[in-house]
Design an enzyme around this catalytic site. Structure first.
Site, PDB file in Angstrom:
ATOM      1  N   HIS A  64     -26.099 -81.247 -11.331  1.00 25.10           N
ATOM      2  CA  HIS A  64     -26.288 -82.533 -10.641  1.00 25.10           C
ATOM      3  C   HIS A  64     -25.424 -83.646 -11.244  1.00 25.10           C
ATOM      4  O   HIS A  64     -25.786 -84.812 -11.186  1.00 25.10           O
ATOM      5  CB  HIS A  64     -27.774 -82.948 -10.648  1.00 25.10           C
ATOM      6  CG  HIS A  64     -28.586 -82.162  -9.659  1.00 25.10           C
ATOM      7  ND1 HIS A  64     -28.810 -82.594  -8.381  1.00 25.10           N
ATOM      8  CD2 HIS A  64     -29.205 -80.961  -9.764  1.00 25.10           C
ATOM      9  CE1 HIS A  64     -29.557 -81.691  -7.739  1.00 25.10           C
ATOM     10  NE2 HIS A  64     -29.800 -80.690  -8.559  1.00 25.10           N
ATOM     11  N   ASP A  86     -22.037 -83.754 -10.369  1.00 26.88           N
ATOM     12  CA  ASP A  86     -20.861 -83.956  -9.504  1.00 26.88           C
ATOM     13  C   ASP A  86     -20.942 -85.245  -8.693  1.00 26.88           C
ATOM     14  O   ASP A  86     -20.020 -86.046  -8.691  1.00 26.88           O
ATOM     15  CB  ASP A  86     -20.605 -82.739  -8.605  1.00 26.88           C
ATOM     16  CG  ASP A  86     -21.774 -82.379  -7.703  1.00 26.88           C
ATOM     17  OD1 ASP A  86     -22.915 -82.736  -8.049  1.00 26.88           O
ATOM     18  OD2 ASP A  86     -21.554 -81.732  -6.656  1.00 26.88           O
ATOM     19  N   SER A 128     -17.625 -62.524  12.269  1.00 23.10           N
ATOM     20  CA  SER A 128     -17.931 -62.298  10.852  1.00 23.10           C
ATOM     21  C   SER A 128     -18.816 -61.075  10.721  1.00 23.10           C
ATOM     22  O   SER A 128     -19.839 -60.976  11.394  1.00 23.10           O
ATOM     23  CB  SER A 128     -18.660 -63.499  10.258  1.00 23.10           C
ATOM     24  OG  SER A 128     -19.171 -63.128   8.989  1.00 23.10           O
ATOM     25  N   GLY A 141     -25.485 -68.222   0.713  1.00 23.01           N
ATOM     26  CA  GLY A 141     -26.726 -68.925   0.395  1.00 23.01           C
ATOM     27  C   GLY A 141     -27.254 -68.660  -0.998  1.00 23.01           C
ATOM     28  O   GLY A 141     -28.410 -68.951  -1.289  1.00 23.01           O
ATOM     29  N   SER A 191     -20.280 -69.746  -0.932  1.00 23.35           N
ATOM     30  CA  SER A 191     -19.634 -68.990   0.147  1.00 23.35           C
ATOM     31  C   SER A 191     -19.174 -69.939   1.250  1.00 23.35           C
ATOM     32  O   SER A 191     -18.147 -69.715   1.886  1.00 23.35           O
ATOM     33  CB  SER A 191     -20.593 -67.946   0.718  1.00 23.35           C
ATOM     34  OG  SER A 191     -21.687 -68.556   1.357  1.00 23.35           O
ATOM     35  N   ASP A 238     -17.049 -77.938  -5.092  1.00 19.31           N
ATOM     36  CA  ASP A 238     -16.884 -76.518  -4.753  1.00 19.31           C
ATOM     37  C   ASP A 238     -15.459 -76.209  -4.290  1.00 19.31           C
ATOM     38  O   ASP A 238     -14.855 -75.226  -4.702  1.00 19.31           O
ATOM     39  CB  ASP A 238     -17.864 -76.117  -3.645  1.00 19.31           C
ATOM     40  CG  ASP A 238     -19.309 -76.216  -4.115  1.00 19.31           C
ATOM     41  OD1 ASP A 238     -19.525 -76.451  -5.313  1.00 19.31           O
ATOM     42  OD2 ASP A 238     -20.209 -76.072  -3.271  1.00 19.31           O
ATOM     43  N   TYR A 280     -33.649 -81.827  -3.680  1.00 20.11           N
ATOM     44  CA  TYR A 280     -32.272 -82.219  -3.979  1.00 20.11           C
ATOM     45  C   TYR A 280     -32.078 -83.714  -3.688  1.00 20.11           C
ATOM     46  O   TYR A 280     -31.531 -84.460  -4.496  1.00 20.11           O
ATOM     47  CB  TYR A 280     -31.314 -81.384  -3.130  1.00 20.11           C
ATOM     48  CG  TYR A 280     -29.888 -81.407  -3.598  1.00 20.11           C
ATOM     49  CD1 TYR A 280     -29.365 -80.371  -4.362  1.00 20.11           C
ATOM     50  CD2 TYR A 280     -29.048 -82.477  -3.279  1.00 20.11           C
ATOM     51  CE1 TYR A 280     -28.051 -80.385  -4.788  1.00 20.11           C
ATOM     52  CE2 TYR A 280     -27.728 -82.501  -3.709  1.00 20.11           C
ATOM     53  CZ  TYR A 280     -27.244 -81.455  -4.454  1.00 20.11           C
ATOM     54  OH  TYR A 280     -25.941 -81.483  -4.874  1.00 20.11           O
TER      55      TYR A 280
HETATM   56  P1  ADP Z   1     -23.597 -71.087  -0.498  1.00 22.46           P
HETATM   57  O1  ADP Z   1     -22.406 -71.945  -0.209  1.00 22.46           O
HETATM   58  O2  ADP Z   1     -24.221 -71.374  -1.809  1.00 22.46           O
HETATM   59  O3  ADP Z   1     -23.326 -69.630  -0.332  1.00 22.46           O
HETATM   60  P2  ADP Z   1     -24.583 -72.454   1.818  1.00 22.46           P
HETATM   61  O4  ADP Z   1     -25.937 -72.523   2.443  1.00 22.46           O
HETATM   62  O5  ADP Z   1     -23.900 -73.706   1.433  1.00 22.46           O
HETATM   63  O6  ADP Z   1     -24.723 -71.459   0.580  1.00 22.46           O
HETATM   64  O7  ADP Z   1     -23.583 -71.687   2.784  1.00 22.46           O
HETATM   65  C1  ADP Z   1     -23.937 -70.471   3.390  1.00 22.46           C
HETATM   66  C2  ADP Z   1     -23.415 -70.490   4.821  1.00 22.46           C
HETATM   67  O8  ADP Z   1     -21.978 -70.343   4.826  1.00 22.46           O
HETATM   68  C3  ADP Z   1     -23.916 -69.335   5.651  1.00 22.46           C
HETATM   69  O9  ADP Z   1     -25.189 -69.604   6.202  1.00 22.46           O
HETATM   70  C4  ADP Z   1     -22.852 -69.260   6.733  1.00 22.46           C
HETATM   71  O10 ADP Z   1     -23.023 -70.267   7.685  1.00 22.46           O
HETATM   72  C5  ADP Z   1     -21.572 -69.563   5.934  1.00 22.46           C
HETATM   73  N1  ADP Z   1     -21.018 -68.290   5.441  1.00 22.46           N
HETATM   74  C6  ADP Z   1     -21.019 -67.821   4.195  1.00 22.46           C
HETATM   75  N2  ADP Z   1     -20.450 -66.588   4.109  1.00 22.46           N
HETATM   76  C7  ADP Z   1     -20.096 -66.258   5.369  1.00 22.46           C
HETATM   77  C8  ADP Z   1     -19.481 -65.114   5.973  1.00 22.46           C
HETATM   78  N3  ADP Z   1     -19.119 -64.045   5.271  1.00 22.46           N
HETATM   79  N4  ADP Z   1     -19.291 -65.141   7.314  1.00 22.46           N
HETATM   80  C9  ADP Z   1     -19.644 -66.211   8.042  1.00 22.46           C
HETATM   81  N5  ADP Z   1     -20.228 -67.317   7.536  1.00 22.46           N
HETATM   82  C10 ADP Z   1     -20.459 -67.354   6.222  1.00 22.46           C
HETATM   83 MG    MG Z   2     -22.381 -74.058   0.063  1.00 26.74          MG
END
Ligand code: ADP
Ligand code: MG
Length: 389
Positions: free
Chosen positions: A38, A40, A71, A126, A131, A176, A225
């Protein structure tokens, strides 16, 4: 999965989704917060690293203005959308990220026309490993053809991705994207979110990381958060500073000893957390440079206690993992990583003991021997248009 295997899979998946060959593949690693919880959005310091888990995005330009999105992480949810006039997708749908970014690129006249985009990833969505940011950075570079060699070029991409993520309703900072864009093999990264400067810090081979998933999933839009963010913002206002990064022990002590000056409950905790966490990042960089492994581990554990006691963003599961691992040989320190309220703990272990450490975890534990990853890779497959990087 190695880069080659993942990129081969990405090409195969693109071919089966669209019956054609992609022009280009972009491999964007996930990122892990090692220290700097926390900090950033308080313009503070973060020690992060990229991982060897990544999102791969394969793309090809289309002859019309339609976007087709696929995807493998979200099968049976392919999207065909013409320009911005397509139907409104439900909240939380993954394609909203991609379309928001395509919208940002269109606004900057960076991606005229339509695209076939296929996403293939071994980065769990998630789980706090970014991601979403890896997905956005990969699409920005693959579709926008944006160069990403200099700090200024990387900052520009980070801002585009941030604008897209804000558009889907996640009020995130630049951390990120910057970490993913600056990732360097064998290095951690020190990020300064006041200047947006990123410095690679050599990571010794004798140190390894283990990630343990608590299985509890947080919601970025959840109240916890926002409560911490609010406490930081009101604390900064009470102290009369632009951000908690400006606060030193001396200014805090002066404020507290001035008659009539008071802080609301939670504000002093937020200030003390951010102040000491920034210090821990500085000390960790020094510990890494001097090879002080125990010292580095102790900083991670201190960070956990500060998050737990001052921000209240730990959970019994996260606390339990940190205290259970503490008695394991080879363990140097551990903490929650990311926003908190669930997600993962990260543990610093001696590389020579990493396997033994993993073996002693109870069966069924969701643990990952994390390896520090490299940077972004742009891989031409069937190049028609030049992309620089
Ligand atoms: P984190 O960034 O920590 O993984 P977030 O909730 O911020 O978690 O982001 C996750 C979201 O990013 C997923 O719900 C989806 O919308 C998108 N995402 C992540 N990986 C993929 C993937 N391989 N294909 C499509 N969308 C993705
Ligand atoms: Mg994220």
């Amino acid at each position: 999965m190695s880069l080659d295997a993942l990129s081969r899979r990405a090409v195969r998946e693109f071919q089966s989704a669209f019956q054609s060959t992609p022009e280009l593949l972009v491999h964007a690693p996930g990122r892990l917060e090692l220290l700097g919880n926390h900090t950033d959005y308080n313009q503070g310091l973060v020690l992060a690293t990229t991982l060897d888990l990544a999102v791969n995005v394969a793309v090809a330009r289309r002859p019309d203005a339609t976007h087709r999105l696929h995807s493998s992480a979200f099968p049976r949810a392919d999207i065909h959308q013409r320009g911005e006039r397509g139907r409104q997708l439900p909240r939380g749908h993954w394609a909203r990220y991609a379309l928001a970014l395509l919208g940002e690129l269109e606004r900057e006249a960076l991606s005229p026309g339509g695209w076939d985009i296929s996403v293939c990833s071994d980065l769990p969505p998630g789980a706090g490993l970014s991601s979403s940011a890896a997905l956005l950075v990969a699409i920005a570079i693959a579709v926008g053809g944006l160069p990403h060699r200099t700090a200024a070029q990387r900052l520009r991409i980070a801002r585009l991705c941030q604008a897209a993520e804000h558009r889907v309703g996640v009020p995130c900072g630049l951390l990120d994207y910057l970490a993913i864009l600056h990732g360097k093999a064998g290095h951690a990264l020190k990020l300064d979110l006041r200047t947006n400067r990123v410095r690679p810090i050599r990571w010794p081979r004798s140190l390894a990381l283990v990630l343990i998933d608590s299985g509890v999933r947080h919601q970025l839009t959840g109240g916890g958060y926002a409560r911490i963010e609010r406490a930081c913002a009101t604390a900064a206002r009470s102290l009369g500073v632009a951000s908690l990064r400006e606060v030193t022990r001396a200014t805090l002590n002066r404020f507290l000893s001035t008659p009539g000056r008071r802080l609301r409950p939670g504000e002093l905790d937020a200030i003390n957390h951010v102040l000491t966490e920034n210090e821990r990042v500085r000390l960790a960089v020094r510990a890494l440079q001097r090879g002080e492994q125990e010292g580095l581990g102790a900083l991670l554990s201190e960070s956990h206690r500060s998050s737990r006691d001052r921000l209240s963003n730990s959970t019994p599961e996260l606390d339990d993992w940190v205290s259970r691992c503490a008695s394991t040989p080879g363990w140097l320190g551990g903490r929650l990583t990311g926003g908190g309220f669930g997600g993962m703990t990260v543990h610093l272990v001696r590389a020579a003991r990493q396997r033994a450490f993993l073996r002693q975890l109870s069966p069924g534990t969701s643990a990952l021997a994390a390896r520090l990853g490299g940077g972004l890779r742009v891989i031409p497959v069937n190049r028609r248009t030049p992309h620089s990087g």
